[in-house]
Design an enzyme around this catalytic site. Structure first.
Site, PDB file in Angstrom:
ATOM      1  N   ASP A  57      -8.124  21.695  -8.329  1.00 56.69           N
ATOM      2  CA  ASP A  57      -8.635  20.594  -9.144  1.00 56.69           C
ATOM      3  C   ASP A  57      -7.963  20.564 -10.517  1.00 56.69           C
ATOM      4  O   ASP A  57      -7.601  21.610 -11.050  1.00 56.69           O
ATOM      5  CB  ASP A  57     -10.160  20.759  -9.299  1.00 56.69           C
ATOM      6  CG  ASP A  57     -10.822  19.477  -9.754  1.00 56.69           C
ATOM      7  OD1 ASP A  57     -10.163  18.420  -9.757  1.00 56.69           O
ATOM      8  OD2 ASP A  57     -12.005  19.528 -10.111  1.00 56.69           O
TER       9      ASP A  57
ATOM     10  N   HIS B  17      -0.421  15.130  -9.543  1.00 58.53           N
ATOM     11  CA  HIS B  17      -0.462  15.549  -8.134  1.00 58.53           C
ATOM     12  C   HIS B  17       0.891  16.129  -7.717  1.00 58.53           C
ATOM     13  O   HIS B  17       0.951  17.111  -6.975  1.00 58.53           O
ATOM     14  CB  HIS B  17      -0.823  14.368  -7.237  1.00 58.53           C
ATOM     15  CG  HIS B  17      -2.239  13.879  -7.434  1.00 58.53           C
ATOM     16  ND1 HIS B  17      -3.319  14.736  -7.489  1.00 58.53           N
ATOM     17  CD2 HIS B  17      -2.761  12.632  -7.599  1.00 58.53           C
ATOM     18  CE1 HIS B  17      -4.431  14.044  -7.670  1.00 58.53           C
ATOM     19  NE2 HIS B  17      -4.113  12.768  -7.751  1.00 58.53           N
TER      20      HIS B  17
ATOM     21  N   LEU C 114       2.018  34.521   6.536  1.00 55.52           N
ATOM     22  CA  LEU C 114       0.852  33.952   5.844  1.00 55.52           C
ATOM     23  C   LEU C 114       0.465  32.664   6.560  1.00 55.52           C
ATOM     24  O   LEU C 114       1.340  31.860   6.897  1.00 55.52           O
ATOM     25  CB  LEU C 114       1.175  33.649   4.375  1.00 55.52           C
ATOM     26  CG  LEU C 114       0.054  32.954   3.591  1.00 55.52           C
ATOM     27  CD1 LEU C 114      -0.098  33.569   2.208  1.00 55.52           C
ATOM     28  CD2 LEU C 114       0.290  31.463   3.431  1.00 55.52           C
TER      29      LEU C 114
HETATM   30  C1  FPP Z   1      -7.812  17.243  -7.518  1.00 56.95           C
HETATM   31  O1  FPP Z   1      -7.328  16.892  -8.793  1.00 56.95           O
HETATM   32  C2  FPP Z   1      -6.742  17.278  -6.574  1.00 56.95           C
HETATM   33  C3  FPP Z   1      -6.622  16.493  -5.455  1.00 56.95           C
HETATM   34  C4  FPP Z   1      -7.586  15.461  -5.078  1.00 56.95           C
HETATM   35  C5  FPP Z   1      -5.502  16.617  -4.587  1.00 56.95           C
HETATM   36  C6  FPP Z   1      -4.904  17.978  -4.547  1.00 56.95           C
HETATM   37  C7  FPP Z   1      -3.587  17.839  -3.991  1.00 56.95           C
HETATM   38  C8  FPP Z   1      -2.486  18.533  -4.326  1.00 56.95           C
HETATM   39  C9  FPP Z   1      -2.435  19.667  -5.254  1.00 56.95           C
HETATM   40  C10 FPP Z   1      -1.211  18.173  -3.754  1.00 56.95           C
HETATM   41  C11 FPP Z   1      -1.054  18.556  -2.317  1.00 56.95           C
HETATM   42  C12 FPP Z   1      -1.733  17.612  -1.447  1.00 56.95           C
HETATM   43  C13 FPP Z   1      -1.318  16.389  -1.091  1.00 56.95           C
HETATM   44  C14 FPP Z   1      -2.285  15.478  -0.489  1.00 56.95           C
HETATM   45  C15 FPP Z   1       0.058  15.928  -1.291  1.00 56.95           C
HETATM   46  P1  FPP Z   1      -7.984  15.636  -9.495  1.00 56.95           P
HETATM   47  O2  FPP Z   1      -7.139  14.466  -9.192  1.00 56.95           O
HETATM   48  O3  FPP Z   1      -9.404  15.501  -9.077  1.00 56.95           O
HETATM   49  O4  FPP Z   1      -7.865  16.040 -10.985  1.00 56.95           O
HETATM   50  P2  FPP Z   1      -8.895  15.656 -12.135  1.00 56.95           P
HETATM   51  O5  FPP Z   1     -10.184  16.342 -11.807  1.00 56.95           O
HETATM   52  O6  FPP Z   1      -8.258  16.216 -13.362  1.00 56.95           O
HETATM   53  O7  FPP Z   1      -9.012  14.159 -12.158  1.00 56.95           O
END
Ligand code: FPP
Length: 255
Positions: A14, A31, A125
């Site tokens: 997150d 992302h 892994l």
């Molecule tokens: C949460 O951050 C993260 C996600 C919803 C996606 C996590 C995905 C990746 C790390 C990339 C790999 C996966 C894919 C699908 C390519 P947030 O957007 O909720 O961050 P925030 O809380 O700061 O808004």
């Protein structure tokens, strides 16, 4: 002394959006940086002897995000797989996918399943990518499978139901990490994390690196896992890495 390295680590990645916003950039940039962090953490986990790493890439609730962000995440997934799959495969990483793939596009489903097939011979892994996954979905699909298999109610034990859970191939997570400062499970691995050690860090996911992983593993080594038992009576005794310096470590990750 038990091995202080967790066999299975689960991560809620997150904080991508906030990481980008702090830099006055669109959330998609966060992302993208999140993918880079993930690739590095996979390598670091493998180097440290972690056998299973499970990451929440897309939750069943993430469809509620703006359409532009959802399609951006889908495109990013395709790009990330085409960019990193060869290297992950060469590094002995086996990719497994859990989640409801009926709801995702044919293109994304194929890319995920192809990555799974391409790495089926690896065992260094196991990287499980939870995609369109939810812990409640998993419990319901396991119950449905058990019913379809003809199990009578009295035959349904915890061990039996576990056989139908999406991650039946893996031990339960020992360590559950959530980055980004929120302190909740958000419907990730609800069944499997019953006895996981929970760790919440303010570190935003794109900043999470090998040093942060080491910090989390060290903290895990200081925890006393009791699994409902009374544990050891002495303070600190019985911790996974008992005998090591038990002093808390200062926070490291800064943005
Ligand atoms: C949460 O951050 C993260 C996600 C919803 C996606 C996590 C995905 C990746 C790390 C990339 C790999 C996966 C894919 C699908 C390519 P947030 O957007 O909720 O961050 P925030 O809380 O700061 O808004």
């Amino acid at each position: 002394m038990p091995d202080p390295t967790p066999r299975h680590i689960a991560i809620v990645m997150d904080g991508n959006g906030r990481w980008a916003r702090k830099r006055f950039m669109p959330r998609g940039v966060g992302h993208k940086a999140g993918v880079d962090a993930l690739v590095k953490v996979v390598q670091a986990a493998a180097d440290r002897g972690v056998g299973f790493l499970t990451v929440f890439a897309f939750s069943s609730e993430n469809w509620k995000r703006p359409e532009e962000e959802v399609s951006g995440l889908m495109s990013l997934l395709l790009v990330a797989l085409s960019k990193h799959l060869v290297r992950l495969k060469a590094d002995g990483v086996r990719i497994r996918i859990v989640g409801d793939l009926d709801q995702v596009s044919d293109k994304v489903r194929s890319a995920l399943l192809d990555a799974q097939s391409a790495t089926v011979g690896n065992s260094r892994l196991v990287l499980t990518v939870a995609f369109n996954y939810g812990g409640r979905w998993d419990i319901v699909q396991a119950c449905r499978q058990a019913m379809a298999a003809g199990l009578a109610p009295e035959q349904l034990t915890e061990a039996e139901l576990s056989r139908f859970m999406a991650m039946a191939y893996a031990p339960d997570p020992d360590l559950f990490i959530r980055t980004g400062g929120e302190v909740r499970l958000s419907n990730f691995l609800l069944w499997q994390s019953a006895y996981a050690e929970l760790m919440f860090t303010d570190c935003l996911w794109p900043d999470f690196d090998a040093a942060e992983l080491d910090r989390a593993i060290a903290e895990f080594g200081r925890r006393e896992r009791r699994f409902g038992d009374v544990g050891s009576s002495g303070e600190g005794e019985g911790a996974i890495g008992a005998g090591e310096d038990a002093s808390p470590q200062p926070p490291h990750c800064e943005d």
